[in-house]
Motif scaffolding. Structure first.
Motif, PDB file in Angstrom:
ATOM      1  N   UNK A 179       0.894  -1.243  -0.204  1.00  0.00           N
ATOM      2  CA  UNK A 179       0.117  -0.067  -0.184  1.00  0.00           C
ATOM      3  C   UNK A 179       0.955   1.174   0.052  1.00  0.00           C
ATOM      4  N   UNK A 180       0.893   2.041  -0.827  1.00  0.00           N
ATOM      5  CA  UNK A 180       1.795   3.101  -1.118  1.00  0.00           C
ATOM      6  C   UNK A 180       1.062   4.306  -0.687  1.00  0.00           C
TER       7      UNK A 180
ATOM      8  N   UNK B 237      -2.147   7.207  -2.759  1.00  0.00           N
ATOM      9  CA  UNK B 237      -3.470   7.232  -2.417  1.00  0.00           C
ATOM     10  C   UNK B 237      -3.754   8.287  -1.690  1.00  0.00           C
ATOM     11  N   UNK B 238      -3.005   9.188  -0.954  1.00  0.00           N
ATOM     12  CA  UNK B 238      -3.391  10.168   0.022  1.00  0.00           C
ATOM     13  C   UNK B 238      -4.026  10.906  -0.591  1.00  0.00           C
TER      14      UNK B 238
ATOM     15  N   UNK C 181      -1.493  16.162  10.294  1.00  0.00           N
ATOM     16  CA  UNK C 181      -1.913  14.766  10.144  1.00  0.00           C
ATOM     17  C   UNK C 181      -2.902  14.629   9.011  1.00  0.00           C
ATOM     18  N   UNK C 182      -2.847  13.420   8.727  1.00  0.00           N
ATOM     19  CA  UNK C 182      -3.624  13.240   7.319  1.00  0.00           C
ATOM     20  C   UNK C 182      -4.380  11.819   7.618  1.00  0.00           C
ATOM     21  N   UNK C 183      -5.552  11.469   7.536  1.00  0.00           N
ATOM     22  CA  UNK C 183      -6.262  10.186   7.636  1.00  0.00           C
ATOM     23  C   UNK C 183      -6.792   9.781   6.271  1.00  0.00           C
ATOM     24  N   UNK C 184      -6.172   8.624   5.913  1.00  0.00           N
ATOM     25  CA  UNK C 184      -6.543   8.015   4.722  1.00  0.00           C
ATOM     26  C   UNK C 184      -7.213   6.726   4.486  1.00  0.00           C
ATOM     27  N   UNK C 185      -8.228   6.616   3.626  1.00  0.00           N
ATOM     28  CA  UNK C 185      -8.930   5.099   3.652  1.00  0.00           C
ATOM     29  C   UNK C 185      -8.185   4.512   2.901  1.00  0.00           C
TER      30      UNK C 185
ATOM     31  N   UNK D   4      -4.053   6.699   9.874  1.00  0.00           N
ATOM     32  CA  UNK D   4      -3.508   7.910  10.745  1.00  0.00           C
ATOM     33  C   UNK D   4      -2.315   8.293  10.295  1.00  0.00           C
ATOM     34  N   UNK D   5      -1.830   9.256   9.858  1.00  0.00           N
ATOM     35  CA  UNK D   5      -0.382   9.426   9.670  1.00  0.00           C
ATOM     36  C   UNK D   5       0.032  10.926   9.990  1.00  0.00           C
TER      37      UNK D   5
END
Length: 801
Positions: free
Chosen positions: A471-472, A476-477, A488-492, A500-501
């Motif tokens: 998963x890259x 996809x972000x 912070x970024x939350x990505x599906x 949670x990044x």
């Protein structure tokens, strides 16, 4: 038939051979490490009355080499216990044992005649179908199998591990003329999946891919530094982290690797690539010749481009080599205007367009350097590989570049790169001209979360193979973002899992990260089935934002500091008692708050190269985000009938009090930071996020139930507190710790003992958190703590006061 690797033989126990053996032991493989028998007794053996027939003598070379390797720093092995998986032997008494292995790896001296002799001996005992490979860094593979059987040739290829094998990800696989496709496919997959490598299949050309491009890049700089009259400090400033390269940059890296190693490869290229359009570049400049004559080879000889010298007061300083006078002088600070323009640019790729527009010497350097690099790599296709992404993969995995040559070229723009080349008088390759005029006009693109590369033969984009198991996030972000704030970024991630990044500087944990975690958890509990906490930073997290803590403390804004610490603690409890599973996926440094976040997840899926620990003592405080509470809780959870409970608590107390950091994820089990039977370690960094997602999904699908808050943590009260206070008194009296160290340790002892209770009692997590927060705040009011915080902010290292 499925091929599995249960046992390998490594032939040759030098620096590389022993390190390769250790890395196979790291992943659970049984290893036989073989080397030659000594020709004569050592002086020590003579005094001991031994003979050449004694087994200890006959195995002396291999045993000494392995012992030296295991003592080296950084260590080649994840955990010293793993060395038990390695058996040593010699090539006379034990060579017959290779019949029982699944893979034979030759790592003897780089001489074709010796390698051929070794292969002749090995074939007499090798079982047909067994994989066999050479770790050569440059000898043509096609010459090695002379007079060998068809089965030997079919299962033989080059497997070039980069040194040190545990830490450098590149594994080049070089097929011989008769290597089977099945063998290539297996090794390519095994290297990536089991050894955690970036595997690159290379053509059988001099120095293969990594060293061909890497040595060109260094030799180009060697010539450029004289041409532009630059100092080694200037070059290292410009070729380090600012462009996504290691801190050691160019000249310090050569010192570490050894100038002789670089010269050996450069000379080999000069001799073996006469038709290379930059052939003369591989000829050694005069200053390199002089350094070789003087044996100024770098760290191994005590001096190279840099030299550590003792001053009269006993302290040390690093001096630099003046390339004009070849004398050592005090280091000169390098400063360039264009670098100031990139300080606020966190994404390395976004810096390249700024750097090449610089009006100072740095701008000129970057224009010349990138033009030379672009011009060189464009002509290496199809000579060393047919696929441009392999060159980028090799440079990233073998030389620690964040971006490969073609990725840098994409960052500045294809046409801009052509402009730079033409300005320096370089010829533009035909395929580059065609690409520039086509609809594509770049080397890479992203589609459906997959990275595509420009296939020169097909004149279209093709998917880079092997991505189906990854998963890259970078791909996809933007399209899958669910929530974001400044840090912070939350990505599906799909399948009901939210990632949670952290995106703050060094992934430090401040208000925006904590706000983001809480908001993301709200969203996840409403719309998702599970959460993974992972990121693509160089480090998972270096801990809490100590700048914020220092600011509150020095301004004596204790209410605000109390609120900030409580918010951190509450966020950890929010994660622990979520209605959905939370998986943490730490990598590299996970210190302080980064460790606390990991410890409060339902499960940790750690990359093997995770350096994790509670290091708050170094800045004058105790862990305040639940770490002190958690280590007390974990000790209590292990108490068994008739245990000496204090001993178990003491182990966890010392883990914090000595600011212990695991040097691998496997060592984190010993520190009780990772829990056996619950947390796991993965070797492949590329697969880590996908594996973490699988575990979150598995917990969710198997009926995850929100945990019930615990009120049954056994604390020992005065029984433990008294013992700890006596211990810190003794440490202080023995001058092992300072007065302030003792004060911090005593505060920690109070928290982990559960306070000054007259007898052992059962308490809640919140009770311990309140003690922890109170102790943290009181330490922030200490002058010596403020000094430690300030020193860490300014110098980046702990102060002992």
């Amino acid at each position: 038939m499925k091929r599995r690797i249960k046992k390998v033989a490594v032939v040759g126990s030098g620096i590389m051979g022993s390190a390769i053996a250790c890395h196979f032991a790291n992943i659970g493989v049984e290893v036989i490490l073989l080397d030659i028998v000594p020709n004569e007794l050592s002086e020590k053996e003579k005094k001991q009355g031994k003979s050449l027939e004694d087994k200890s003598v006959r195995n002396r070379i291999v045993d000494d080499a392995l012992k030296t390797s295991l003592k080296s720093n950084p260590s080649p092995i994840y955990h010293q216990d793993f060395a038990k998986r390695i058996t040593t032997g010699n090539l006379e008494d034990d060579i017959k044992k290779v019949k029982d292995v699944d893979w034979i790896i030759e790592v003897v001296v780089e001489r074709l005649d010796i390698k051929q002799q070794v292969f002749e001996k090995l074939e007499k005992h090798r079982t047909p179908g067994t994989l066999i490979s050479s770790n050569t860094s440059g000898i043509p593979i096609k010459f090695m199998t002379k007079d060998r059987s068809d089965d030997f040739k079919k299962h033989f290829c080059g497997t070039h591990f980069f040194n040190p094998p545990r830490y450098l990800k590149l594994l080049e696989i070089i097929p011989g003329p008769e290597t089977s496709e099945e063998v290539l496919e297996f090794l390519n997959n095994y290297g990536e999946k089991f050894l955690g490598k970036t595997t690159v299949v290379a053509k059988d050309t001099p120095a293969f891919i990594g060293n061909r491009i890497g040595i060109f890049s260094i030799m180009s700089l060697f010539h450029m530094v004289k041409e532009m009259d630059m100092t080694i400090e200037e070059v290292d400033k410009l070729t380090g982290p600012v462009i996504g390269r290691p801190k050691s940059a160019t000249f310090r890296t050569v010192d570490v690797v050894g100038l002789d190693t670089l010269v050996h490869v450069a000379n080999g290229l000069y001799d073996n690539v006469p038709k290379d359009e930059r052939h003369d570049l591989f000829k050694l400049p005069d200053f390199i010749e002089k350094m070789m004559d003087n044996k100024w080879l770098g760290s191994k000889t005590g001096q190279g481009f840099y030299k550590k010298v003792k001053k009269e007061d006993g302290s040390s300083e690093i001096k630099s080599l003046d390339l004009n006078t070849l004398e050592y002088r005090e280091k000169k600070r390098a400063k360039f205007d264009v670098l100031d323009k990139t300080k606020s640019v966190d994404v390395v790729a976004d810096r390249f367009p700024i750097l090449i527009e610089g009006k100072d010497k740095a701008g000129e350097f970057y224009r010349k350097n990138f033009a030379a690099l672009f011009a060189y790599v464009q002509h290496r296709i199809p000579e060393i590989t047919d696929a441009l992404y392999k060159i980028d993969d090799a440079m990233k995995a073998g030389f620690g570049w964040k971006h490969g040559p073609f990725q840098i070229w994409d960052a500045v723009g294809l046409d801009k790169g052509i402009e730079l080349m033409k300005a320096e008088g370089y010829e533009v390759a035909e395929w580059i001209e065609e690409l520039s005029k086509s609809e594509h006009n770049s080397f890479y693109s992203v589609k459906d979360g997959q990275t595509l590369y420009y296939d020169i033969d097909q004149k279209s984009f093709a998917k880079i193979p092997g991505q189906d198991d990854f998963i890259i996030l970078d791909n996809i972000r933007q399209s899958n973002e669910v929530f974001s704030n400044k840090d912070l970024v939350a990505t599906d991630l799909g399948d009901g899992i939210l990632n949670i990044e952290f995106r703050s500087k060094m992934n430090s944990i401040g208000g925006d990260v904590l706000n983001g975690i809480n908001t993301s958890m709200d969203i996840a509990e409403r719309d998702f089935d599970g959460v993974v906490i992972s990121n693509t930073g160089d480090n998972f997290s270096v801990g809490a934002n100590i700048g914020m803590i220092f600011m509150f403390a020095v301004e004596q804004e204790y209410e605000e500091l109390h609120g900030a610490i409580k918010y951190f603690q509450d966020t950890m409890m929010r994660m622990r008692y979520s209605s959905i599973p939370v998986v943490a996926a730490p990598h590299q440094m996970a210190l302080g708050g980064g460790c606390e976040i990991s410890m409060h997840a339902d499960k940790i899926v750690a990359h093997a190269e995770t350096y994790i620990g509670l290091v708050e003592f170094g800045v004058g405080v105790i862990p305040g985000g639940g770490g002190s509470k958690e280590m007390a809780r974990r000790a209590a959870m292990t108490y068994q009938k008739d245990d000496v409970e204090l001993n178990r608590l003491r182990e966890n107390f010392l883990t914090i009090g000595m600011a212990k950091v695991a040097k691998s994820a496997h060592e984190a089990y010993d520190l009780n930071i990772l829990e056996r039977g619950k947390d796991i370690v993965v070797v492949s960094r590329d697969r880590q996020l996908a594996i973490a997602k699988q575990h979150a999904l598995m917990m969710a699908e198997n009926g995850y139930t929100q945990p019930v808050k615990t009120n049954n943590i056994k604390v020992l009260g005065r029984q433990a507190l008294g013992a700890f206070l006596v211990g810190t008194d003794q440490m202080k009296a023995g001058r092992y710790i300072s007065e302030h160290d003792q004060k911090i340790a005593n505060k920690l002892a109070y928290v982990m003992s559960g306070g000054d209770l007259t007898s052992p009692q059962y308490v809640s997590e919140q009770y311990l958190l309140d003690l922890e927060r109170e102790a943290f705040l009181s330490l922030c009011g200490e002058r010596k703590t403020l000094e430690r915080l300030q020193h860490m902010i300014k110098k980046g290292k702990p102060l002992r006061n």
